[in-house]
Design a protein around this motif. Structure first.
Motif, PDB file in Angstrom:
ATOM      1  N   CYS A  85       8.120  -3.499   5.286  1.00 25.55           N
ATOM      2  CA  CYS A  85       6.903  -2.755   4.940  1.00 25.55           C
ATOM      3  C   CYS A  85       7.245  -1.343   4.472  1.00 25.55           C
ATOM      4  N   SER A  86       8.384  -0.820   4.920  1.00 27.90           N
ATOM      5  CA  SER A  86       8.776   0.542   4.567  1.00 27.90           C
ATOM      6  C   SER A  86      10.153   0.626   3.928  1.00 27.90           C
ATOM      7  N   PRO A 131       0.597  -2.836   7.423  1.00 28.61           N
ATOM      8  CA  PRO A 131      -0.831  -3.145   7.332  1.00 28.61           C
ATOM      9  C   PRO A 131      -1.337  -3.763   8.640  1.00 28.61           C
ATOM     10  N   GLU A 183      -3.200   5.096  10.193  1.00 26.66           N
ATOM     11  CA  GLU A 183      -2.925   6.419   9.636  1.00 26.66           C
ATOM     12  C   GLU A 183      -4.216   7.214   9.522  1.00 26.66           C
ATOM     13  N   ASN A 204       4.294   2.083   7.933  1.00 25.04           N
ATOM     14  CA  ASN A 204       3.608   1.514   6.760  1.00 25.04           C
ATOM     15  C   ASN A 204       3.260   0.033   6.938  1.00 25.04           C
ATOM     16  N   HIS A 236       0.823  -1.214   0.000  1.00 22.15           N
ATOM     17  CA  HIS A 236       0.000   0.000   0.000  1.00 22.15           C
ATOM     18  C   HIS A 236       0.857   1.264   0.000  1.00 22.15           C
ATOM     19  N   ARG A 292      -6.507   5.202   4.066  1.00 18.55           N
ATOM     20  CA  ARG A 292      -5.335   4.598   4.707  1.00 18.55           C
ATOM     21  C   ARG A 292      -5.690   3.935   6.031  1.00 18.55           C
ATOM     22  N   ARG A 325      -6.283   0.913   6.699  1.00 17.84           N
ATOM     23  CA  ARG A 325      -5.695  -0.420   6.878  1.00 17.84           C
ATOM     24  C   ARG A 325      -4.189  -0.382   7.075  1.00 17.84           C
ATOM     25  N   ILE A 326      -3.589   0.825   6.994  1.00 20.06           N
ATOM     26  CA  ILE A 326      -2.151   0.985   7.132  1.00 20.06           C
ATOM     27  C   ILE A 326      -1.862   1.822   8.368  1.00 20.06           C
TER      28      ILE A 326
END
Length: 330
Positions: A280-281, A300, A250, A298, A83, A255, A257-258
């Protein structure tokens, strides 16, 4: 190895050397990190060498097996970030050939974002994070082929399907003989190991073995079991029903789900769990000096829940920040 012109080149040159060497002893790598930092005028704090190795492994540059005293460079991989609006991460080995291809592509057509690592005082600088912008998956696959890297749809997500559940290892011998003089028991209230004279209570213990290697063992119903240090702490936390993992969504539109995964510093994630969170990032976790937490960006929610469940943790979900008038958040 030869020294760089500035400390910011430390991580990149060290990764180049590791990529060309391919493998070696973990203890030698630790000594190499510290000696090279000293040669280049970097004053490292205690355990900064081990910390560099741990973070480099979490970022997917190397694999480390401390029990076997071995490290090996990871193969080059180009993988999508979850994402992340068309961003992919290039990690793994950075040989001279791979670096030359990256530079050539960046000059011609590749949308490359280079983010230098900003170490805290006393830390050894890590290699730059290399992010690739893409519009479609086909282009990303072609890019990976050109760079000589393996394309992985989403390494973070794949790792969550491989992470083991925290559980007791094989039955092991209790402390004995001269090793009892080094016996320590984990104190959950103090969040650290403290010296003890007896091992007659269930809990988490460690001591020096006959070869002076530090052994970590969990005692359950009078029986000792071998467990990795990070996993053993989570087993002790689960026994006392103590939570150390939180997730904050977030605030941006679309956003929900993140978010950001917070983990108490005294309970570091096991290696595979941390790599899943870091990928993830593409950045190592930030450390909160006041809150004493590690924060992973970041992540999920589904991935955070999977990590927590495998560690017998109940993930705490924080309320989503609410946008206020004027674009500010509460």
């Amino acid at each position: 190895m030869t020294g760089p012109t500035s400390s910011t080149e430390f991580g990149g040159i060290l990764l180049r050397w590791l990529s060309e060497s391919r493998s070696g002893k973990a203890s030698a790598l630790r000594d190499g990190v510290r000696s090279q930092a000293q040669a280049w005028g970097l004053e490292l704090k205690e355990y900064a060498d081990w910390d560099w190795m741990r973070k480099a492994a979490a970022l997917g540059f190397i694999d480390v097996d401390l029990r076997a005293d071995r490290w090996s460079v990871a193969p080059p991989v180009l993988t999508r970030l979850p994402h992340a609006d068309g961003l992919a991460l290039l990690t793994g080995a950075r040989t001279a050939q791979i670096s030359a291809r990256v530079e050539e592509a960046a000059q011609e057509w590749l949308e490359l974002i280079t983010v230098p690592h900003r170490p805290e005082t006393g830390e050894a600088p890590l290699p730059d994070t290399l992010l690739v912008q893409y519009e479609d998956l086909r282009t990303l696959q072609v890019t990976a082929q050109f760079l000589g890297a393996r394309y992985v749809p989403c390494a973070a997500q794949q790792l969550t399907e491989l992470i083991p559940r925290a559980e007791l290892g094989p039955e092991a011998a209790p402390p004995g003989g001269s090793t009892t003089n080094t016996l320590e028991k984990y104190d959950l209230r103090l969040q650290r190991f403290v010296p003890v004279e007896r091992d007659d209570e269930d809990g988490l213990y460690r001591w020096r073995g006959a070869d002076y290697a530090r052994l970590t063992r969990v005692r359950r119903n009078g029986v000792f079991y071998a467990v990795e240090r990070e996993t053993s702490i989570y087993l002790e936390l689960a026994r006392h029903r103590v939570g150390v993992m939180r997730w904050l969504p977030e605030s941006g539109k679309g956003r929900t789900r993140i978010g950001r995964l917070f983990v108490d510093r005294y309970a570091p994630l096991p290696a595979l769990h941390e790599r899943a969170a870091v990928l993830c990032s593409g950045f190592p976790p930030s450390v909160g000096k006041q809150t004493r937490t590690r924060a992973y960006d970041n992540v999920p929610r589904a991935l955070a829940e999977a990590l927590a469940a495998s560690l017998q943790q109940n993930l705490e979900i924080a309320p989503r920040p609410v946008a206020a008038t004027g674009g500010r958040t509460k």
